[in-house]
Design a protein around this motif. Structure first.
Motif, PDB file in Angstrom:
ATOM      1  N   VAL A  45      37.640  33.041  87.824  1.00  0.00           N
ATOM      2  CA  VAL A  45      38.801  33.245  88.697  1.00  0.00           C
ATOM      3  C   VAL A  45      39.137  31.941  89.413  1.00  0.00           C
ATOM      4  CG1 VAL A  45      39.638  34.384  90.805  1.00  0.00           C
ATOM      5  CG2 VAL A  45      38.443  35.724  89.058  1.00  0.00           C
ATOM      6  N   MET A  46      38.099  31.282  89.910  1.00  0.00           N
ATOM      7  CA  MET A  46      38.312  30.037  90.644  1.00  0.00           C
ATOM      8  C   MET A  46      39.035  29.009  89.780  1.00  0.00           C
ATOM      9  SD  MET A  46      35.495  27.528  92.434  1.00  0.00           S
ATOM     10  CE  MET A  46      34.585  28.787  93.284  1.00  0.00           C
ATOM     11  N   GLN A  47      38.550  28.878  88.568  1.00  0.00           N
ATOM     12  CA  GLN A  47      39.137  27.910  87.628  1.00  0.00           C
ATOM     13  C   GLN A  47      40.559  28.309  87.247  1.00  0.00           C
ATOM     14  OE1 GLN A  47      38.012  25.087  86.262  1.00  0.00           O
ATOM     15  NE2 GLN A  47      38.529  24.946  84.093  1.00  0.00           N
ATOM     16  N   LEU A  48      40.715  29.560  86.825  1.00  0.00           N
ATOM     17  CA  LEU A  48      42.003  30.001  86.273  1.00  0.00           C
ATOM     18  C   LEU A  48      43.079  30.100  87.356  1.00  0.00           C
ATOM     19  CD1 LEU A  48      40.482  32.725  83.944  1.00  0.00           C
ATOM     20  CD2 LEU A  48      41.641  30.646  83.173  1.00  0.00           C
ATOM     21  N   ARG A  49      42.696  30.625  88.528  1.00  0.00           N
ATOM     22  CA  ARG A  49      43.664  30.762  89.613  1.00  0.00           C
ATOM     23  C   ARG A  49      44.089  29.384  90.117  1.00  0.00           C
ATOM     24  NH1 ARG A  49      41.785  34.312  94.635  1.00  0.00           N
ATOM     25  NH2 ARG A  49      41.938  36.008  93.115  1.00  0.00           N
ATOM     26  N   GLY A  50      43.088  28.508  90.227  1.00  0.00           N
ATOM     27  CA  GLY A  50      43.371  27.143  90.686  1.00  0.00           C
ATOM     28  C   GLY A  50      44.291  26.414  89.709  1.00  0.00           C
ATOM     29  N   GLY A  51      44.086  26.665  88.411  1.00  0.00           N
ATOM     30  CA  GLY A  51      44.923  26.031  87.393  1.00  0.00           C
ATOM     31  C   GLY A  51      46.335  26.574  87.421  1.00  0.00           C
ATOM     32  N   ALA A  52      46.436  27.886  87.535  1.00  0.00           N
ATOM     33  CA  ALA A  52      47.759  28.512  87.552  1.00  0.00           C
ATOM     34  C   ALA A  52      48.538  28.050  88.790  1.00  0.00           C
ATOM     35  CB  ALA A  52      47.614  30.039  87.555  1.00  0.00           C
ATOM     36  N   GLU A  53      47.829  27.836  89.882  1.00  0.00           N
ATOM     37  CA  GLU A  53      48.463  27.374  91.119  1.00  0.00           C
ATOM     38  C   GLU A  53      49.049  25.970  90.914  1.00  0.00           C
ATOM     39  OE1 GLU A  53      49.057  28.687  93.994  1.00  0.00           O
ATOM     40  OE2 GLU A  53      49.559  26.913  95.195  1.00  0.00           O
ATOM     41  N   VAL A  54      48.275  25.087  90.312  1.00  0.00           N
ATOM     42  CA  VAL A  54      48.757  23.724  90.095  1.00  0.00           C
ATOM     43  C   VAL A  54      49.918  23.710  89.115  1.00  0.00           C
ATOM     44  CG1 VAL A  54      48.131  21.492  89.066  1.00  0.00           C
ATOM     45  CG2 VAL A  54      46.605  22.579  90.722  1.00  0.00           C
ATOM     46  N   ARG A  55      49.828  24.533  88.085  1.00  0.00           N
ATOM     47  CA  ARG A  55      50.892  24.560  87.065  1.00  0.00           C
ATOM     48  C   ARG A  55      52.129  25.302  87.551  1.00  0.00           C
ATOM     49  NH1 ARG A  55      48.619  25.106  81.206  1.00  0.00           N
ATOM     50  NH2 ARG A  55      50.041  26.875  81.080  1.00  0.00           N
ATOM     51  N   GLN A  56      51.968  26.046  88.641  1.00  0.00           N
ATOM     52  CA  GLN A  56      53.069  26.870  89.152  1.00  0.00           C
ATOM     53  C   GLN A  56      53.573  27.821  88.074  1.00  0.00           C
ATOM     54  OE1 GLN A  56      54.584  26.525  92.573  1.00  0.00           O
ATOM     55  NE2 GLN A  56      52.500  25.775  92.751  1.00  0.00           N
ATOM     56  N   ASP A  57      52.622  28.442  87.370  1.00  0.00           N
ATOM     57  CA  ASP A  57      52.945  29.364  86.283  1.00  0.00           C
ATOM     58  C   ASP A  57      53.503  30.690  86.796  1.00  0.00           C
ATOM     59  OD1 ASP A  57      52.097  27.713  84.360  1.00  0.00           O
ATOM     60  OD2 ASP A  57      50.248  28.761  83.868  1.00  0.00           O
ATOM     61  N   GLY A  58      53.243  30.961  88.062  1.00  0.00           N
ATOM     62  CA  GLY A  58      53.593  32.274  88.584  1.00  0.00           C
ATOM     63  C   GLY A  58      52.647  33.337  88.059  1.00  0.00           C
ATOM     64  N   LEU A  59      51.508  32.906  87.564  1.00  0.00           N
ATOM     65  CA  LEU A  59      50.529  33.850  87.020  1.00  0.00           C
ATOM     66  C   LEU A  59      49.577  34.274  88.127  1.00  0.00           C
ATOM     67  CD1 LEU A  59      49.316  35.103  84.347  1.00  0.00           C
ATOM     68  CD2 LEU A  59      47.781  33.124  84.330  1.00  0.00           C
ATOM     69  N   ARG A  60      49.388  35.572  88.247  1.00  0.00           N
ATOM     70  CA  ARG A  60      48.452  36.069  89.239  1.00  0.00           C
ATOM     71  C   ARG A  60      47.088  36.216  88.574  1.00  0.00           C
ATOM     72  NH1 ARG A  60      48.948  41.932  92.279  1.00  0.00           N
ATOM     73  NH2 ARG A  60      47.913  41.279  94.186  1.00  0.00           N
ATOM     74  N   VAL A  61      46.062  35.684  89.208  1.00  0.00           N
ATOM     75  CA  VAL A  61      44.721  35.763  88.626  1.00  0.00           C
ATOM     76  C   VAL A  61      43.801  36.507  89.589  1.00  0.00           C
ATOM     77  CG1 VAL A  61      42.766  34.457  87.693  1.00  0.00           C
ATOM     78  CG2 VAL A  61      45.089  33.540  87.479  1.00  0.00           C
ATOM     79  N   ARG A  62      43.170  37.540  89.102  1.00  0.00           N
ATOM     80  CA  ARG A  62      42.273  38.308  89.958  1.00  0.00           C
ATOM     81  C   ARG A  62      41.022  38.744  89.222  1.00  0.00           C
ATOM     82  NH1 ARG A  62      45.344  43.094  93.031  1.00  0.00           N
ATOM     83  NH2 ARG A  62      46.233  43.499  90.956  1.00  0.00           N
ATOM     84  N   ALA A  92      51.621  32.643  76.505  1.00  0.00           N
ATOM     85  CA  ALA A  92      52.221  33.069  75.239  1.00  0.00           C
ATOM     86  C   ALA A  92      52.166  34.589  75.080  1.00  0.00           C
ATOM     87  CB  ALA A  92      51.513  32.396  74.074  1.00  0.00           C
ATOM     88  N   SER A  93      51.246  35.239  75.752  1.00  0.00           N
ATOM     89  CA  SER A  93      51.134  36.697  75.623  1.00  0.00           C
ATOM     90  C   SER A  93      52.190  37.414  76.462  1.00  0.00           C
ATOM     91  CB  SER A  93      49.740  37.161  76.064  1.00  0.00           C
ATOM     92  OG  SER A  93      49.646  37.153  77.489  1.00  0.00           O
ATOM     93  N   GLY A  94      52.829  36.667  77.355  1.00  0.00           N
ATOM     94  CA  GLY A  94      53.874  37.256  78.193  1.00  0.00           C
ATOM     95  C   GLY A  94      53.328  37.984  79.418  1.00  0.00           C
ATOM     96  N   ALA A  95      52.023  37.868  79.662  1.00  0.00           N
ATOM     97  CA  ALA A  95      51.432  38.567  80.803  1.00  0.00           C
ATOM     98  C   ALA A  95      51.767  37.849  82.113  1.00  0.00           C
ATOM     99  CB  ALA A  95      49.920  38.643  80.641  1.00  0.00           C
ATOM    100  N   GLY A  96      51.950  38.633  83.159  1.00  0.00           N
ATOM    101  CA  GLY A  96      52.215  38.057  84.477  1.00  0.00           C
ATOM    102  C   GLY A  96      50.964  38.052  85.331  1.00  0.00           C
ATOM    103  N   GLU A  97      49.931  38.752  84.831  1.00  0.00           N
ATOM    104  CA  GLU A  97      48.673  38.782  85.562  1.00  0.00           C
ATOM    105  C   GLU A  97      47.512  38.612  84.594  1.00  0.00           C
ATOM    106  OE1 GLU A  97      48.089  42.021  88.293  1.00  0.00           O
ATOM    107  OE2 GLU A  97      46.018  41.416  88.711  1.00  0.00           O
ATOM    108  N   LEU A  98      46.467  37.973  85.087  1.00  0.00           N
ATOM    109  CA  LEU A  98      45.278  37.744  84.272  1.00  0.00           C
ATOM    110  C   LEU A  98      44.071  38.220  85.074  1.00  0.00           C
ATOM    111  CD1 LEU A  98      43.728  36.339  81.894  1.00  0.00           C
ATOM    112  CD2 LEU A  98      43.862  34.223  83.201  1.00  0.00           C
ATOM    113  N   VAL A  99      43.267  39.059  84.464  1.00  0.00           N
ATOM    114  CA  VAL A  99      42.044  39.479  85.156  1.00  0.00           C
ATOM    115  C   VAL A  99      40.827  39.107  84.331  1.00  0.00           C
ATOM    116  CG1 VAL A  99      43.090  41.374  86.443  1.00  0.00           C
ATOM    117  CG2 VAL A  99      42.114  41.802  84.176  1.00  0.00           C
TER     118      VAL A  99
END
Lengths: 719, 210
Positions: free
Chosen positions: A691-708, A677-684
């Motif tokens: 990171v493990m949780q959020l990146r893994g979730g974004a991967e499954v959802r195919q959000d296109g969100l980069r997590v680092r 909802a914030s419109g961000a393309g990356e989350l740190v």
């Protein structure tokens, strides 16, 4: 009321709650509104100081309960009160039934009392043929539905106006509108008739003030005033932990209790009753007035040097209000009778191991409760302690024992991790860094997020080659990686090293370091947790460095706060643990506050769109660090956008996410929805677990969100 | 001194109004009586308050509603002279003034009138010595509570009021009430509703007695 036999059954019940749309929506709205209201209520006050004063005063009272009881009894008896002390819940109920019988009472009106819920008083009274009516609106509603409360302050928060309208239609035998104002008025009229008929009133008490012999009752509806005025007999049921030496103590608590409970400066009514007051229908125009004090394990608890702080609780319910798990599953799943974080603890002490054993595992250890507790109780730590105690009493489950054995042997643990690298080959997905399908030990419920593979080369194995040489160091620091960054995400450590490089930081990576031990605490393996703490304190040798830096918020908070506590009884280590703890600092604070990196250190051009930040529980609450990482993002020329509820848990909680995957998934999705909802393309963020949780979730959802990790984003922009 | 007490009064007013109390100022007790009678008189013409009797109630509760006939103001705790003054005003409007026997009116009263013992500015709280059962009932079963607070009794904080609170409690038996706004609940869907058991409205009359 939570009383599942097995963890499996408990999880099933939690799932049912997760599927209850009304509950989810009501809890969400409440959680959001509460946070704002609480901040407003404490505006302009020194909240932390007030809480510390309450804790200190409560501690004094807790250490003197038996004598406070005697003093109170003397004072109250002088004013015509009959004072009783019940050792157990059953004894309290027995005393109250006897009072009813002795005075020929048939009909009872009650004002809200969690203590009466604790003793299941209504069941006992009804078994004796007495008619009991709860007069607090929420309590009346749940009484009519034959349910227990789902919140200590708002017992019917799980119900909708339509359910209440149906209920009231049954009670009045007339069709009721779902308009809330009208429903409240119907209750007003229906309950008024009950007060008039009643010959006995039962109330709780928020305070028993020793210097005056008064009880104090805090209410909004005013029902306690009618309950204690109209019937000729009044019985107040009160835990011995409500004894407090002075009126000042009570006035102090009143400054925090309503603010913390509902965001009110004070409740509509606070009622102080001292002695047997005038009562037109009582014997000789006086009230027949009894106070029944309940022990039920409190006196023994007051002797326990660590757990005694539980008795500081003022029953405001704030620990539930901010709990992300309570928000998901509601009070009927987050407590037996007492709800929320304090409920998990009180269930063990008041209702026994059986009722508590599943509940205590449903704590994600995010620390939100501790942050708001009106009495400064260290709730998350004590919950883990109770879990460990239960395992000690009942025997440890095999996986937990194995984990303890493996992790307290660093060499074995690290060998296993390195071996895993080969074992995962068949399930590794190309070069994506995720497991293609989960190995058999993970059940399907873990599919809500992709899990990472173990890295080809651990950070510890790369360290000799990448270690920067520093001639005239400004600071000597020791790096603590934690297992995840050592074996899964070494690139985060390398990024961190790159950010600090060139600023006069002489870095060392002591090879004897192992897991911080937090996963062991989460599993209730306190012995093994203590063993690794000892290993790490020795390995890191704090005397040789200025700071111990970690890029893992969970490790940082555990090293800093839990180690001194775990090792305090060991004369060989207590001092070393304190020195160690004092030097622990998180990466962002070190870089921002100590090194003072600013705009000049980072490229200010070519930012890659909006970037969101997740504030790890163990950083923002565990260490109280909120500004440093956000400041760094801005200094690094990144377009940081604020997303909703940045400091609410991502749902990882280490082993919690393995044990309660359904809840973990919901928290994760909520977090990712807020980021989307914030419109961000990356989350740190500042924690490899997040990171493990959020990146893994974004991967499954195919959000296109980069997590680092924040270190990676900063390293990339370093000049 | 003047400014301090003005700040204190302002705090009290703003805090009390935050919780829906209606605060006015009066110069004399007679003015407070007139306010109360006018308020009661206006009730029927413009029935702002509905305490539930108009709704679908069970038969016994409906019966209780039928007990009340005519307008009643309860003012226990007034002395003879004050009582007479208020009664004269009530009589002009055809209202009944009672000061005892409130248990005969548990179905409901129009207005409960009390003179409070202390005020606590920081929270907009009234402190009322309610050791008399009649006072307790007047402030609970009435639809509207009109509370007169002498300005001289205003204290800044609960801590400042503490010695006086202790004195009240020491005079046993004692029943002391802190009242802040009207009776309220948010037990259904957290929606605020006033008057769940006690008064639906609280009117505070600051009596400039000094």
């Amino acid at each position: 009321m939570q009383d599942a036999d097995t963890l499996k059954e408990y999880r099933k019940q939690c799932q049912e709650a997760l599927d209850d749309d009304f509950l989810r929506q009501a809890m969400d709205a409440f959680a959001k509104a509460y946070r704002t209201n609480r901040v407003k209520a404490f505006a302009g006050m020194n909240e932390k100081e007030l809480i510390a004063e309450i804790a200190a005063a409560k501690d004094v009272a807790i250490s003197r309960l038996p004598e406070l009881y005697e003093e109170f009894r003397f004072k109250a008896e002088q004013a015509g009160v009959h004072v009783h002390l019940a050792r157990t819940a059953a004894e309290a109920n027995e005393i109250i039934c006897r009072i009813a019988k002795d005075h020929g009472c048939r009909k009872i009106v009650k004002s809200k009392s969690m203590t009466a819920e604790e003793t299941l008083l209504n069941h006992r009274l009804e078994a004796d043929g007495l008619e009991v009516t709860e007069t607090d609106l929420g309590e009346w509603i749940i009484q009519l539905r034959h349910e227990g409360p789902s919140h200590m302050v708002m017992p019917a928060i799980h119900l909708s106006r339509y359910q209440v309208a149906d209920l009231f239609t049954d009670v009045t035998r007339k069709k009721q509108d779902s308009d809330i104002e009208k429903l409240v008025k119907v209750a007003r009229r229906e309950l008024r008739a009950k007060y008039i008929e009643a010959d006995m009133g039962i109330s709780g008490a928020n305070f028993a003030v020793v210097e005056t012999g008064a009880i104090g009752i805090v209410t909004n509806e005013g029902n306690a005033r009618l309950v204690t005025t109209l019937p000729r007999v009044h019985v107040a049921l009160c835990g011995v932990d409500k004894l407090t030496p002075t009126l000042h103590d009570a006035l102090r608590i009143i400054k925090a209790l309503p603010r913390n409970a509902t965001g009110q400066a004070i409740t509509s009514y606070v009622t102080w009753i001292t002695g047997a007051n005038a009562c037109a229908t009582g014997p000789e125009g006086k009230k027949e007035y009894h106070i029944v004090f309940l022990d039920n394990g409190r006196m023994a608890l007051a002797q326990d040097p660590d757990f005694r702080q539980i008795l500081r609780c003022v029953r405001c319910g704030a620990c539930a209000n901010v709990c992300p798990v309570y928000r998901l599953v509601g009070g009927h799943r987050m407590g037996h009778i007492y709800i929320g974080a304090i409920g998990l603890l009180l269930t063990y002490f008041f209702h026994g191991r059986d009722k508590a054993k599943n509940l205590v595992q449903n704590c994600i250890n995010c620390g939100a409760c501790k942050e708001v507790c009106a009495a400064g109780i260290d709730l998350p730590r004590l919950i883990k302690q109770v879990h460990a105690r239960i395992q000690n009493e009942e025997g440890h489950p095999l996986p937990s024992v194995l984990l303890g054995k493996v992790m307290s042997n660093r060499k074995l643990f690290h060998t296993l991790l390195k071996t895993a690298k080969w074992g995962q080959k068949p399930v590794k997905e190309g070069t994506t860094g995720y497991l293609r399908h989960l190995p058999m030990i993970f059940v399907r419920e873990q599919n809500f997020r992709a899990l990472p593979v173990v890295a080809d080369k651990a950070f510890r194995d790369e360290w000799p080659a990448i270690r920067p040489r520093v001639d005239k160091p400004r600071f000597r620091v020791a790096l603590f990686s934690g297992c995840v960054q050592d074996f899964v995400y070494p690139e985060q450590m390398k990024a961190g090293v790159k950010v600090m490089e060139g600023h006069g930081v002489a870095m060392d990576y002591p090879m004897g370091q192992s897991c911080c031990g937090l996963p062991l605490v989460m599993m209730g393996e306190s012995k093994a947790a203590r063993d690794v703490a000892e290993q790490n304190v020795k390995a890191m040798d704090a005397a040789q460095c200025d700071y111990i830096i970690t890029l893992c918020a969970s490790c940082a908070s555990h090293l800093k706060h839990a180690y001194p506590k775990m090792l305090e009884d060991d004369p060989r280590l207590a001092e070393a643990a304190k020195v160690f703890s004092a030097k622990v600092i998180d990466f962002s604070s070190f870089v921002s506050d100590v090194l003072g990196l600013d705009k000049n250190d980072f490229s200010q051009h070519g930012g890659q769109g909006k970037i969101a930040y997740h504030s790890p529980c163990h950083l923002c609450r565990g260490l109280g660090v909120t500004e440093a990482p956000r400041q760094l993002l801005r200094q690094a020329g990144l377009d940081y956008v604020v997303s909703a509820e940045e400091d609410v848990c991502c749902g990882f909680g280490g082993t919690f996410s393995m044990k309660f995957p359904e809840e973990s998934r919901e928290l994760l999705n909520k977090k990712l929805d807020n980021v989307a909802a914030s419109g961000a393309g990356e989350l740190v963020t500042d924690c490899p677990g997040c990171v493990m949780q959020l990146r893994g979730g974004a991967e499954v959802r195919q959000d296109g969100l980069r997590v680092r990790h924040i270190a990676e984003a900063l390293a990339e922009r370093k000049k | 001194m003047q400014t301090t007490s003005k700040t204190m009064l302002d705090t009290f007013i703003s805090k009390a109004e935050l919780v829906s109390a209606r605060v006015s100022r009066v110069k004399t007790l007679e003015e407070a009586f007139a306010y109360t009678v006018a308020l009661c008189d206006g009730k029927e013409m413009c029935p702002l308050l509905v305490s539930g009797c108009e709704l679908n109630l069970s038969e016994p509760s409906m019966q209780l509603c039928r007990e009340k006939i005519g307008k009643i103001i309860a003012a226990p705790g007034l002395d003879q002279e004050q009582s007479t003054a208020l009664r004269t005003l009530c009589a002009d409007k055809g209202m009944e003034l009672i000061h005892s026997g409130l248990r005969r009116h548990l179905g409901g009263l129009d207005i409960g009138f009390t003179v409070c013992d202390l005020g606590i500015a920081e929270t907009g709280t009234l402190v009322l010595n309610s050791s008399s059962e009649e006072v307790r009932l007047a402030t609970m079963v009435s639809e509207t509570h009109v509370a007169v607070l002498p300005v001289s009794k205003m204290r800044g904080t609960s801590y400042e009021a503490e010695p006086e609170l202790l004195a009240f409690m020491g005079n046993t038996p004692s029943y002391l009430a802190f009242i802040t706004g009207a009776s309220r609940t948010a037990d259904i869907e957290r929606v605020l509703a006033l008057g769940v058991h006690g008064p639906l409205e609280l009117h505070i009359l600051l009596w400039e007695d000094n």
